[in-house]
Design a protein around this motif. Structure first.
Motif, PDB file in Angstrom:
ATOM      1  N   THR A 180       0.831  -1.204   0.000  1.00  0.00           N
ATOM      2  CA  THR A 180       0.000   0.000   0.000  1.00  0.00           C
ATOM      3  C   THR A 180       0.866   1.256   0.000  1.00  0.00           C
ATOM      4  O   THR A 180       0.608   2.217  -0.743  1.00  0.00           O
ATOM      5  CB  THR A 180      -0.939   0.005   1.226  1.00  0.00           C
ATOM      6  N   GLN A 181       1.894   1.245   0.830  1.00  0.00           N
ATOM      7  CA  GLN A 181       2.797   2.403   0.889  1.00  0.00           C
ATOM      8  C   GLN A 181       3.508   2.614  -0.448  1.00  0.00           C
ATOM      9  O   GLN A 181       3.675   3.753  -0.907  1.00  0.00           O
ATOM     10  CB  GLN A 181       3.818   2.206   2.008  1.00  0.00           C
ATOM     11  N   ARG A 182       3.912   1.526  -1.074  1.00  0.00           N
ATOM     12  CA  ARG A 182       4.572   1.631  -2.377  1.00  0.00           C
ATOM     13  C   ARG A 182       3.603   2.206  -3.421  1.00  0.00           C
ATOM     14  O   ARG A 182       3.991   3.001  -4.280  1.00  0.00           O
ATOM     15  CB  ARG A 182       5.084   0.252  -2.807  1.00  0.00           C
ATOM     16  N   ALA A 183       2.349   1.786  -3.343  1.00  0.00           N
ATOM     17  CA  ALA A 183       1.343   2.290  -4.279  1.00  0.00           C
ATOM     18  C   ALA A 183       1.106   3.782  -4.070  1.00  0.00           C
ATOM     19  O   ALA A 183       0.992   4.554  -5.036  1.00  0.00           O
ATOM     20  CB  ALA A 183       0.036   1.509  -4.104  1.00  0.00           C
ATOM     21  N   GLU A 184       1.039   4.217  -2.813  1.00  0.00           N
ATOM     22  CA  GLU A 184       0.818   5.637  -2.529  1.00  0.00           C
ATOM     23  C   GLU A 184       1.985   6.477  -3.049  1.00  0.00           C
ATOM     24  O   GLU A 184       1.781   7.583  -3.560  1.00  0.00           O
ATOM     25  CB  GLU A 184       0.649   5.832  -1.019  1.00  0.00           C
ATOM     26  N   LYS A 185       3.179   5.952  -2.940  1.00  0.00           N
ATOM     27  CA  LYS A 185       4.348   6.678  -3.459  1.00  0.00           C
ATOM     28  C   LYS A 185       4.262   6.809  -4.971  1.00  0.00           C
ATOM     29  O   LYS A 185       4.556   7.871  -5.544  1.00  0.00           O
ATOM     30  CB  LYS A 185       5.621   5.942  -3.054  1.00  0.00           C
ATOM     31  N   GLU A 186       3.837   5.744  -5.632  1.00  0.00           N
ATOM     32  CA  GLU A 186       3.701   5.772  -7.088  1.00  0.00           C
ATOM     33  C   GLU A 186       2.605   6.754  -7.508  1.00  0.00           C
ATOM     34  O   GLU A 186       2.748   7.480  -8.487  1.00  0.00           O
ATOM     35  CB  GLU A 186       3.380   4.364  -7.600  1.00  0.00           C
ATOM     36  N   LEU A 187       1.504   6.767  -6.753  1.00  0.00           N
ATOM     37  CA  LEU A 187       0.382   7.649  -7.084  1.00  0.00           C
ATOM     38  C   LEU A 187       0.646   9.095  -6.699  1.00  0.00           C
ATOM     39  O   LEU A 187       0.011  10.012  -7.217  1.00  0.00           O
ATOM     40  CB  LEU A 187      -0.891   7.145  -6.375  1.00  0.00           C
ATOM     41  N   GLY A 188       1.562   9.293  -5.764  1.00  0.00           N
ATOM     42  CA  GLY A 188       1.896  10.642  -5.345  1.00  0.00           C
ATOM     43  C   GLY A 188       0.926  11.231  -4.350  1.00  0.00           C
ATOM     44  O   GLY A 188       0.905  12.444  -4.129  1.00  0.00           O
ATOM     45  N   ARG A 189       0.111  10.401  -3.712  1.00  0.00           N
ATOM     46  CA  ARG A 189      -0.835  10.896  -2.703  1.00  0.00           C
ATOM     47  C   ARG A 189      -1.271   9.737  -1.803  1.00  0.00           C
ATOM     48  O   ARG A 189      -1.226   8.566  -2.198  1.00  0.00           O
ATOM     49  CB  ARG A 189      -2.063  11.515  -3.359  1.00  0.00           C
ATOM     50  N   ALA A 190      -1.681  10.092  -0.585  1.00  0.00           N
ATOM     51  CA  ALA A 190      -2.167   9.086   0.362  1.00  0.00           C
ATOM     52  C   ALA A 190      -3.606   8.708   0.023  1.00  0.00           C
ATOM     53  O   ALA A 190      -4.354   9.494  -0.566  1.00  0.00           O
ATOM     54  CB  ALA A 190      -2.087   9.626   1.790  1.00  0.00           C
ATOM     55  N   LEU A 191      -3.992   7.514   0.396  1.00  0.00           N
ATOM     56  CA  LEU A 191      -5.368   7.078   0.175  1.00  0.00           C
ATOM     57  C   LEU A 191      -6.309   7.860   1.086  1.00  0.00           C
ATOM     58  O   LEU A 191      -5.967   8.138   2.249  1.00  0.00           O
ATOM     59  CB  LEU A 191      -5.497   5.575   0.461  1.00  0.00           C
ATOM     60  N   PRO A 192      -7.484   8.227   0.622  1.00  0.00           N
ATOM     61  CA  PRO A 192      -8.438   9.009   1.428  1.00  0.00           C
ATOM     62  C   PRO A 192      -9.190   8.133   2.425  1.00  0.00           C
ATOM     63  O   PRO A 192     -10.416   8.040   2.399  1.00  0.00           O
ATOM     64  CB  PRO A 192      -9.383   9.596   0.366  1.00  0.00           C
ATOM     65  N   LEU A 193      -8.432   7.458   3.308  1.00  0.00           N
ATOM     66  CA  LEU A 193      -9.030   6.511   4.248  1.00  0.00           C
ATOM     67  C   LEU A 193      -8.501   6.754   5.654  1.00  0.00           C
ATOM     68  O   LEU A 193      -7.351   7.165   5.837  1.00  0.00           O
ATOM     69  CB  LEU A 193      -8.692   5.066   3.847  1.00  0.00           C
ATOM     70  N   THR A 194      -9.342   6.474   6.647  1.00  0.00           N
ATOM     71  CA  THR A 194      -8.876   6.467   8.030  1.00  0.00           C
ATOM     72  C   THR A 194      -8.009   5.222   8.235  1.00  0.00           C
ATOM     73  O   THR A 194      -7.986   4.309   7.386  1.00  0.00           O
ATOM     74  CB  THR A 194     -10.059   6.430   9.011  1.00  0.00           C
ATOM     75  N   GLY A 195      -7.317   5.165   9.367  1.00  0.00           N
ATOM     76  CA  GLY A 195      -6.476   4.000   9.644  1.00  0.00           C
ATOM     77  C   GLY A 195      -7.275   2.715   9.678  1.00  0.00           C
ATOM     78  O   GLY A 195      -6.849   1.676   9.158  1.00  0.00           O
ATOM     79  N   ASP A 196      -8.468   2.766  10.285  1.00  0.00           N
ATOM     80  CA  ASP A 196      -9.316   1.572  10.374  1.00  0.00           C
ATOM     81  C   ASP A 196      -9.785   1.135   8.991  1.00  0.00           C
ATOM     82  O   ASP A 196      -9.820  -0.056   8.673  1.00  0.00           O
ATOM     83  CB  ASP A 196     -10.512   1.875  11.274  1.00  0.00           C
ATOM     84  N   ALA A 197     -10.152   2.110   8.154  1.00  0.00           N
ATOM     85  CA  ALA A 197     -10.599   1.792   6.792  1.00  0.00           C
ATOM     86  C   ALA A 197      -9.437   1.243   5.955  1.00  0.00           C
ATOM     87  O   ALA A 197      -9.623   0.374   5.101  1.00  0.00           O
ATOM     88  CB  ALA A 197     -11.188   3.025   6.130  1.00  0.00           C
ATOM     89  N   ARG A 198      -8.232   1.749   6.202  1.00  0.00           N
ATOM     90  CA  ARG A 198      -7.042   1.260   5.498  1.00  0.00           C
ATOM     91  C   ARG A 198      -6.836  -0.226   5.822  1.00  0.00           C
ATOM     92  O   ARG A 198      -6.558  -1.039   4.932  1.00  0.00           O
ATOM     93  CB  ARG A 198      -5.839   2.091   5.947  1.00  0.00           C
ATOM     94  N   ASP A 199      -6.994  -0.575   7.109  1.00  0.00           N
ATOM     95  CA  ASP A 199      -6.894  -1.984   7.506  1.00  0.00           C
ATOM     96  C   ASP A 199      -7.979  -2.814   6.813  1.00  0.00           C
ATOM     97  O   ASP A 199      -7.721  -3.926   6.350  1.00  0.00           O
ATOM     98  CB  ASP A 199      -7.055  -2.122   9.023  1.00  0.00           C
ATOM     99  N   ALA A 200      -9.190  -2.267   6.747  1.00  0.00           N
ATOM    100  CA  ALA A 200     -10.301  -2.982   6.120  1.00  0.00           C
ATOM    101  C   ALA A 200     -10.031  -3.229   4.646  1.00  0.00           C
ATOM    102  O   ALA A 200     -10.348  -4.296   4.107  1.00  0.00           O
ATOM    103  CB  ALA A 200     -11.602  -2.190   6.298  1.00  0.00           C
ATOM    104  N   LEU A 201      -9.437  -2.234   3.969  1.00  0.00           N
ATOM    105  CA  LEU A 201      -9.116  -2.378   2.551  1.00  0.00           C
ATOM    106  C   LEU A 201      -8.149  -3.538   2.340  1.00  0.00           C
ATOM    107  O   LEU A 201      -8.316  -4.352   1.424  1.00  0.00           O
ATOM    108  CB  LEU A 201      -8.511  -1.076   2.020  1.00  0.00           C
TER     109      LEU A 201
END
Length: 438
Positions: A180-201
């Protein structure tokens, strides 16, 4: 027409980068960039050792989708300077295979080896699998097969004997977070999710890296004013269906997990595996049958009521149907898990079957054979039989095994549950038998 990928084919240019799927853009460029699978890639792991020694053998990658089978194969070719060719067993026929082998022979004649990656290799029939053997043996190709099915069941013994099977595992949540972190770096932005939602994803991906990147690509395109929570995410995305094949290996893996959890007296684990099978679409009648088998095989006379509980739960399911009927079976799962366990009856039965085979057609002793005719009486049938009800303690202590067969001890009850009482009874009769025959 074969689904071929040849490493000499033109690759997308940098200008096309934003239009490529995220999973393709994040494909590792070296084995050191691969996330997870250190059990095969680490310095002391099979592939690490092979690469360090400069000796790569044919391989079969066995694992679920999205864990890096194709990527690792492609990078192995790069690391060993082999020409990479990819085919899919779903779309490739015998004529296509012949073309692949001929091209590999030409490369070999020109000093270039070929790593042939075969996706879904288990879908090739026996004759097609046998067709790889001569080309593997003469060095025309180095075969790397990928399969989601158990190679022991799906691949020929000859092919397996010439390959090393490496097991690739579902990606744990820690590895999915790195991805996920690698993807955010490639996209150039963080995912619009809370920490709990990030875990759910990441949980939704169910250990599949490719599935996670596809989900991330969807989420990253959303325009929201504030980070979304778990519930909002669940509303926008469908949870990925858990991997379960009612006729395949997952079916047997999960029923084994359920059975062993019951045998291990763990009601929580047993309920979990029971629920996993139901969520996967398993027929509750199959589960009812297996629960009854557990009662007979692992609980038996330690709790004679266990079998009746299973049969009653089974009947309740047949009368109520779903979903209430599954609750009756769940209660049977709990009962079995907490019941005292013994396999003494099971072991005694197997020992009796072995003894029956060894002794063949040896007849019973004459004193316990009926004598309905005069001739049989004259032959000694029934002579000397002692009627147990007339004996002291209702027990004569006579021998009921065939003559010449040494009396065995087949049933050895344990000190658990009701079988504790049966142990006391067997010891009581054994003592009486010894007294009456001394």
């Amino acid at each position: 027409m074969a689904d071929l990928f040849d490493s000499d084919a033109p690759q997308p240019t940098g200008g096309e980068e934003p239009n490529r799927p995220l999973a393709d853009r994040l494909r590792p460029r070296s084995l050191s960039e691969v996330i997870g699978q250190q059990q095969v890639l680490g310095p002391e792991a099979p592939l690490g050792v092979m690469l360090a020694s400069g000796s790569l053998s044919s391989l079969v990658f066995w694992g679920p989708p999205g864990v890096g089978k194709t990527t690792i194969a492609r990078l192995l070719a790069k690391e060993t300077d082999l020409h990479f060719v990819q085919i899919s067993a779903i779309f490739t026929g015998v004529p296509d295979l012949k073309k692949v082998f001929e091209a590999a022979k030409h490369r070999r004649a020109n000093g270039q080896g070929t790593l042939l990656f075969v996706d879904e290799i288990h879908r090739f029939n026996k004759a097609q699998q046998d067709g790889f053997l001569p080309h593997m043996e003469d060095g025309t190709i180095l075969l790397v097969g990928a399969t989601t099915e158990n190679p022991s069941f799906e691949l020929n013994a000859a092919l397996l004997s010439r390959s090393q099977v490496l097991v690739l595992e579902r990606l744990p949540l820690a590895d999915l977070e790195l991805l996920t972190q690698r993807a955010e770096k490639e996209l150039g932005r963080a995912l619009p999710l809370t920490g709990d939602a990030r875990d759910a994803l990441q949980e939704m991906a169910d250990g599949d890296g490719r599935a996670l990147l596809n989900l991330i690509e969807q989420v990253s395109a959303w325009r929201v004013e504030s980070p979304l929570g778990r519930e909002a995410l669940a509303t926008r995305l469908m949870r990925r269906a858990a991997k379960y094949d009612k006729s395949g290996e997952e079916h047997y893996n999960l029923i084994s997990a359920l059975h062993k959890s019951v045998r291990g007296s763990d009601p929580d684990a047993a309920l979990y595996w029971y629920a996993r099978m139901l969520e996967g679409g398993e027929d509750p009648r199959f589960l009812a049958r297996r629960l009854t088998r557990m009662a007979v095989e692992d609980i038996a006379l330690a709790d004679p009521q266990a079998q009746a509980v299973c049969l009653q739960a089974w009947e309740t399911y047949e009368r109520l149907g779903s979903p209430e009927g599954e609750l009756a079976l769940a209660q049977a799962v709990i009962y079995l898990a907490l019941a005292p366990k013994t396999n003494a009856g099971y072991m005694a039965y197997k020992a009796a079957r072995r003894l029956a085979k060894e002794t063949g057609s040896t007849p019973p002793p004459k004193h316990i054979m009926n004598a309905p005719t005069k001739l049989m009486t004259e032959q000694g049938y029934g002579a000397g039989y002692q009627y147990d009800h007339d004996a002291e303690d209702g027990f004569s202590g006579q021998n009921y095994f065939p003559e010449g067969v040494k009396r065995p001890v087949l049933y050895q009850p344990v000190e658990r549950g009701f079988e504790r009482e049966l142990k006391r009874r067997t010891e009581f009769f054994a003592k009486l038998r010894l007294q009456r025959n001394s």
